[in-house]
Design a protein around this motif. Structure first.
Motif: not given
Length: 940
Positions: A464-471, A636-637, A640-643, A685-687
């Motif tokens: 349930e915790a697994i998250t797709i950060i990008y995309p 969050y380490r 933006t460019t790296e991601i 940009g996740y606020d």
């Protein structure tokens, strides 16, 4: 004989009836609170029986070295002669070994031996607090690992946005700690990580549940409830780090951290979780923490002056008093304990002597105590962390406190107040103080620890915790239409940071990796290799370490002749650049999939921890590969460019086996990432503030709860009660408590009458408004950018016109409610009603009452038939008697269920009461028959 039988039967019937009428309290008793019913010596009486040495000894929790508890050992002397109140267990002090085969047995044996010393004639006769850190995610903040369930990190739990998961993990932790004799959990962490940093400096990371005060408080409260329930009240919780560490600029263990916030800002962000977990609620007392741990944090601007720094709050009486005198803490503070953080860490040493030339042990302890700490943790309690010197400092400090107790009345009063709280806490744990209550069974620990059920719970939470950060999730399968296949070459690049759990020259203390470099690849092959789904081949899966990758990448920048020797195997954190290996470049070129498995990327502890960032910053040599990053720590380490250079970026938030397996399943498409980040992520940009605001794509449901039938209201003005359904945020969860909702009331012509604002509680906002006259009323609800859509119409009876020659106006069909489907709250069935004024009292005892009543009838008829044998009645007479009892019992049940007995019995709907009535009715003919038989035997 008949008389004796009759009397015994009457006694049995009376006892059964009384038990049922009482509601069977013995079956409903909460096992968590069972100890509270035991008779114990009153705290005041016990306190008066203690000597000065016994009182001051209770104030100290000691971190000691080794496992020797013989009478000659240092810890035995501290317990029996200095009467200390508790201990802190640490693998780094060799109290146990996580690489041993029997870690749980070691811990349980040690706690039993320590408690035996405390409860012996030479000891204080008061059980010890036995404390550990057990935060989850393995090393470094989970001290007990081998043989225990690998628990997820707090942030992994936070990413599920489900407090029930926090409670379940707390239950596992409480159950397992209690099983080995640990009775104090130094946790949970309820700091608010509202400003996470790309660097690791000063960041509490995945130890936090998240970055929103409301959700951190809910998770912390649920976790505490779970610990208390899982341990059956045998483990206390110490929520930390009061008054909030999330905004500090560095880790407070090494140097006193600073938080740039005013007192008002603390009340808005840092303090609400502490308000929540200290909330005294008699209906939910298990969710209230037993103690708070203070932190060595100072504040700039605490009183409004940005140039003014406070002392560390753990040593600041004025600051601590100002915090604890807040009304939110008033009820809890009567019994709640304040526990200091370790008083020997480098931050404390440097605060008292910036040159680190002296260690004023007595002064440190006294200032911490007078600042408001009730329990003092003496760990690393020496300038150079030498155990022999620590023992000297500990003894000297306790002796100093005893002398102060005798000489200083105000100090004596402060000690007595603290010790009274300590004794009350220990009585909550054990009732009366006996060794049998305190010690735990050592055998069969393997049957109660790391159970299959516990493993299922943590596996479900990990998924349930697994998250797709990008995309975004909807674009994920366009980028990765399928996971790796048999023909693909897969290279897993993983963190290889080392650590040492203890520092003896024995195999159990040898350096080991924080994360096994082969863990991710092994999980892939286990699930999708030949013994699993047979989707990939073992020959196509390769592993590189961060050290190897960074060495390869940095080789062109290395100066000729630089030292290339590898560090010794005992080095806890290698900081070197090995010679470039030709196969590293070949593997990178051949790979179809590059999987980066990341931890905290903290280069202060491990130089190669940023290998992924170096790889992405230098630029991948080819973009025809699938570049996938998996964060087994904070997500969050990366910037933006790296991601943007990644094909996909997943977050598991934890490095436990369950979290690694969940990440692998998500990579192969068998698990849909449903988690959501509980903290800000600057790189995408996740606020969090925006995410937790009401979602404008979801209409806010509206429901009028009073009056239930507006069309029947004839007198005005009248009050209307209106509420929303559950207001949901962008993640689909309820909005935090305190979210403002504005109700707008309008007339039929669209003219606004009034606006009423209300704050949400559990996602629902409620308001009341006085309606001046009849006719249609339209209600709208808005919150930020979300709204209720079309207005909710309430039809009151229109005002009656003054009689004239005009024909009487009759009600039209439009007076009936014409609420459209879009304004009727679809979620109304799941919304908790604040009140139900029109509900009818329950009169039926239900299925449970019927079953119990039938059982009582059969019992009475059977017993009556059996006892009637005493007067040698014919079998037909006995059968007749049994049938009469059945008929009478059923008659009583029917009379009760139908409410005919209401004038006599006012409580309706109780299964136990229904059974008692049935029992009495059924027993009447049996009793009458037995009395008749007795008269016949006496010749009457």
């Amino acid at each position: 004989m008949a008389k004796l039988v009759w009397r015994h039967w009457g006694l049995v019937a009376a006892l059964i009836g009384g038990w049922l009428l009482a509601g069977t309290p013995s079956l409903r008793a909460d096992p968590v609170n069972a100890l509270a019913t035991q008779q114990a010596i009153p705290v005041e009486q016990r306190l008066n029986q203690l000597s000065a040495e016994e009182k001051v000894g209770q104030l100290f929790l000691i971190a000691f070295v080794g496992r020797d508890t013989s009478r000659e050992s240092d810890i035995a002397q501290l317990i029996t002669e200095y009467k200390i109140g508790g201990v802190v267990l640490l693998a780094s002090n060799s109290n146990f070994y996580n690489r041993a085969q029997d870690t749980p047995v070691q811990v349980a044996t040690l706690t039993n031996e320590l408690q035996a010393l405390a409860m012996s004639d030479a000891g204080p006769g008061i059980p010890l607090f036995v404390a550990v850190d057990h935060e989850g995610d393995g090393y470094p903040y989970t001290r007990l690992r081998n043989g225990f369930t690998p628990l997820p990190s707090a942030m992994a739990i936070g990413a599920t946005w489900d407090p029930t998961n926090a409670e379940r993990v707390g239950e596992i932790a409480g159950h397992e700690l209690a099983a080995v004799g640990v009775n104090m959990l130094l946790g949970p962490v309820i700091d608010v990580l509202n400003n996470p940093r790309l660097s690791s400096r000063g960041d509490i990371g995945i130890r936090a549940f998240g970055g929103d005060p409301y959700w951190v408080g809910e998770m912390g409260r649920a976790y505490i409830r779970g610990v208390h329930r899982g341990s059956k009240g045998r483990v206390l919780t110490v929520a930390k780090h009061f008054p909030g560490h999330g905004g500090s600029d560095r880790l407070p263990d090494d140097e006193v951290a600073t938080v740039d916030k005013s007192f008002q800002e603390l009340q808005r962000i840092e303090l609400p979780p502490f308000f929540r977990v200290t909330q005294v609620d008699n209906t939910d007392d298990l969710a209230t923490t037993d103690a708070l741990m203070t932190s060595h944090i100072r504040y700039r601007g605490f009183q409004g002056d940005i140039r003014q720094f406070t002392p560390p709050i753990s040593f600041d009486p004025a600051g601590m008093q100002q915090l604890l005198e807040l009304p939110e803490f008033a009820a809890w503070r009567k019994d709640g304990l304040i526990v200091s953080d370790s008083l020997g860490v480098p931050a404390v040493r440097r605060y008292f002597d910036p040159q680190e030339q002296t260690f004023p042990a007595r002064q440190i302890a006294k200032e911490a105590f007078l600042a408001g700490n009730d329990l003092l943790v003496l760990s690393q309690f020496d300038l150079n962390n030498i155990w022999a010197n620590q023992v000297t400092n500990i003894k000297s400090t306790i002796e100093f406190f005893a002398a102060e107790y005798r000489a200083n009345p105000s100090f004596r009063q402060r000690v007595d107040e603290a010790v009274a709280k300590i004794l009350r806490a220990k009585q909550r744990l054990y009732g009366d103080f006996t060794l049998s209550e305190v010690q735990v069974p050592v055998d069969q620990l393997n049957q109660v620890l790391n159970t299959e059920e516990a493993q299922r719970v943590v596996a479900r939470i990990a998924q349930e915790a697994i998250t797709i950060i990008y995309p975004h999730l909807d674009a994920l399968r366009e980028r990765l239409p399928a996971g790796p296949r048999r023909e693909d070459t897969i290279v897993v690049v993983t963190d290889d940071t080392l650590f040492q759990d203890c520092f003896e020259n024995i195999p159990e203390c040898a350096p080991e990796p924080v994360l096994n470099p082969s863990a991710f690849a092994d999980a892939m092959l286990h699930l999708y290799g030949p013994d699993g789904a047979d989707q990939i081949s073992p020959e196509s899966v390769h592993t590189l370490t961060f050290s190897q990758l960074r060495s390869y990448l940095m080789a062109p920048f290395k100066e000729p002749g630089a030292d290339t020797e590898s560090p010794p195997e005992t080095a806890p954190a290698p900081e070197y650049i090995p010679e470039p290996q030709s196969d590293v470049g070949e593997l990178l070129n051949q790979a179809n999939w590059l999987l980066f498995v990341m931890l905290d990327m903290n280069t202060q502890r491990f130089e190669a921890a940023d290998a992924v960032r170096v790889f992405l910053d230098l630029g991948p040599r080819s973009y025809d590969k699938q570049l996938v990053a998996v964060a087994l720590n904070a997500p969050y380490r990366l910037d933006t460019t790296e991601i943007s250079k990644l094909s996909a970026y997943y977050a598991a938030y934890s490095k436990t086996p369950a979290s690694i397996e969940a990440a692998v399943r998500a990579l192969f498409g068998d698990v849909t990432p449903t988690g959501a980040p509980p903290v800000n992520i600057e790189g995408i940009g996740y606020d969090l503030t925006e995410q937790l605001a009401p979602d404008p794509q979801r209409e806010i449901p509206i429901l009028v709860t009073e009056p239930l039938n507006p069309a029947e209201v004839t007198e005005f003005p009248t009050t209307i009660s209106v509420r929303t359904g559950r207001v949901l945020d962008h993640n689909g969860n309820i909005v935090p408590d305190g979210t403002q909702v504005t109700f707008t009331f309008e007339q039929e012509d669209g003219q606004e009458i009034a606006q009423v604002s209300a704050s949400t509680v559990a996602g629902i906002a409620e308001a009341r408004y006085t309606v001046a006259r009849g006719g249609p009323l339209y209600i709208r609800a808005t919150s930020v950018q979300a709204s209720s859509g079309r207005p909710y119409r309430v039809d009151f009876r229109p005002p009656t016109p003054t009689p004239t020659s005009t024909p009487t106006i009759t009600a039209t069909p439009t007076l009936a409610p014409t609420i459209t489907p879009t304004t009727t709250p679809a979620t109304a069935p799941v919304v908790r009603e604040p009140q139900e004024p029109m509900s009818e009292p329950q009169t039926s005892p239900g299925a449970a009452g019927l079953v119990l009543s039938l059982a009582a009838i059969m019992l009475v008829s059977g017993v009556g038939a059996f006892l009637s044998r005493a007067d040698e009645s014919a079998p037909t007479h006995r059968l007749r008697l049994a049938l009469i009892a059945v008929i009478a019992g059923l008659a009583g049940y029917i009379m009760y269920s139908s409410g005919w007995l209401a004038p006599v019995i006012t409580t309706q709907g109780s299964p136990q009461l229904a059974t008692a009535v049935t029992l009495v009715f059924a027993a009447v003919p049996v009793g009458w028959r037995l009395m008749q038989a007795e008269r016949m035997s006496n010749g009457e």
